[in-house]
Design a protein around this motif. Structure first.
Motif, short mmCIF file in Angstrom:
data_model
loop_
_atom_site.label_atom_id
_atom_site.label_comp_id
_atom_site.label_asym_id
_atom_site.label_seq_id
_atom_site.Cartn_x
_atom_site.Cartn_y
_atom_site.Cartn_z
N UNK A 30 0.84 -1.21 0.00
CA UNK A 30 0.00 0.00 0.00
C UNK A 30 0.87 1.26 0.00
N UNK A 31 1.94 1.24 0.77
CA UNK A 31 2.87 2.37 0.78
C UNK A 31 3.47 2.57 -0.61
N UNK A 32 3.91 1.50 -1.25
CA UNK A 32 4.49 1.61 -2.60
C UNK A 32 3.48 2.19 -3.58
N UNK A 33 2.24 1.75 -3.48
CA UNK A 33 1.19 2.27 -4.35
C UNK A 33 0.99 3.77 -4.11
N UNK A 34 0.90 4.16 -2.85
CA UNK A 34 0.71 5.58 -2.53
C UNK A 34 1.92 6.40 -2.97
N UNK A 35 3.09 5.84 -2.80
CA UNK A 35 4.31 6.57 -3.21
C UNK A 35 4.32 6.77 -4.72
N UNK A 36 3.86 5.78 -5.46
CA UNK A 36 3.78 5.93 -6.92
C UNK A 36 2.79 7.04 -7.29
N UNK A 37 1.71 7.16 -6.54
CA UNK A 37 0.72 8.19 -6.81
C UNK A 37 1.15 9.58 -6.35
N UNK A 38 1.76 9.65 -5.17
CA UNK A 38 2.00 10.94 -4.52
C UNK A 38 3.47 11.27 -4.26
N UNK A 39 4.37 10.38 -4.64
CA UNK A 39 5.77 10.54 -4.28
C UNK A 39 6.39 11.85 -4.71
N UNK A 40 6.01 12.35 -5.88
CA UNK A 40 6.58 13.59 -6.37
C UNK A 40 5.47 14.42 -7.02
N UNK A 41 4.52 14.88 -6.23
CA UNK A 41 3.36 15.57 -6.80
C UNK A 41 3.72 16.83 -7.58
N UNK A 42 4.80 17.49 -7.23
CA UNK A 42 5.16 18.73 -7.92
C UNK A 42 5.55 18.47 -9.37
N UNK A 43 5.93 17.25 -9.70
CA UNK A 43 6.35 16.95 -11.06
C UNK A 43 5.22 16.43 -11.93
N UNK A 44 4.05 16.27 -11.37
CA UNK A 44 2.94 15.74 -12.15
C UNK A 44 2.38 16.77 -13.13
N UNK A 45 2.42 18.03 -12.76
CA UNK A 45 1.91 19.10 -13.60
C UNK A 45 3.00 20.14 -13.81
N UNK A 46 2.98 20.81 -14.96
CA UNK A 46 3.95 21.89 -15.13
C UNK A 46 3.67 23.01 -14.15
N UNK A 47 4.69 23.82 -13.92
CA UNK A 47 4.52 24.98 -13.05
C UNK A 47 3.40 25.86 -13.59
N UNK A 48 2.65 26.56 -12.72
CA UNK A 48 1.49 27.34 -13.17
C UNK A 48 1.82 28.35 -14.27
N UNK A 49 3.00 28.95 -14.23
CA UNK A 49 3.31 29.94 -15.26
C UNK A 49 3.50 29.31 -16.63
N UNK A 50 3.67 27.99 -16.69
CA UNK A 50 3.84 27.31 -17.97
C UNK A 50 2.53 26.75 -18.52
N UNK A 51 1.48 26.81 -17.74
CA UNK A 51 0.19 26.32 -18.20
C UNK A 51 -0.38 27.30 -19.23
#
Length: 135
Positions: free
Chosen positions: A109-130
């Motif tokens: 369960x930890x591995x699954x959550x880490x895959x989902x949330x481990x690096x949330x900042x990299x999931x979307x581009x920075x707001x100024x690049x949207x």
């Protein structure tokens, strides 16, 4: 009685009152009531986004010290995740994984959550690049 308890738990979380949180969780253990335990665990997760990670690690340690109720660790973690606190969720999940090393479901369960949330900042581009949405 239950509502007052939950208000006191939330107050302890937000004010970082370890003594009160110990008292409240000890009371939950003494009552040994499933609904009370469920509600308390849920609020520990739901309100996590209003706490610092350092304090939240103490909160989870207090949960362990007073209740250490194994089935609720991931309830707390997922409630944190559902309430916009993925790093808090990972904190709980990692704690549980380390606490229950003999149970492979906790590592999974930890591995699954880490895959989902481990690096949330990299999931979307920075707001100024949207780019603005097309009309």
């Amino acid at each position: 009685e239950r509502d007052l308890h939950l208000v006191q738990v939330l107050s302890a979380l937000v004010s970082q009152d370890a003594k009160m949180l110990h008292e409240r969780l000890k009371w939950v253990k003494e009552k040994d009531d499933k609904r009370l335990r469920d509600d308390t665990a849920q609020w520990l997760g739901d309100a996590s986004r209003f706490t610092t990670l350092d304090w939240y690690q103490q909160v989870i340690q207090i949960w362990k010290d007073e209740l250490n109720y194994k089935p609720k660790y991931f309830w707390i973690a997922w409630r944190a995740a559902l309430n916009d606190a993925p790093q808090h969720a990972l904190t709980v999940a990692e704690f549980a994984k380390n606490e229950f090393k003999d149970d492979p479901s906790f590592s999974e369960e930890y591995d699954y959550m880490k895959a989902l949330f481990g690096q949330p900042a990299q999931l979307l581009p920075a707001p100024e690049k949207l780019q603005p949405a097309a009309k």
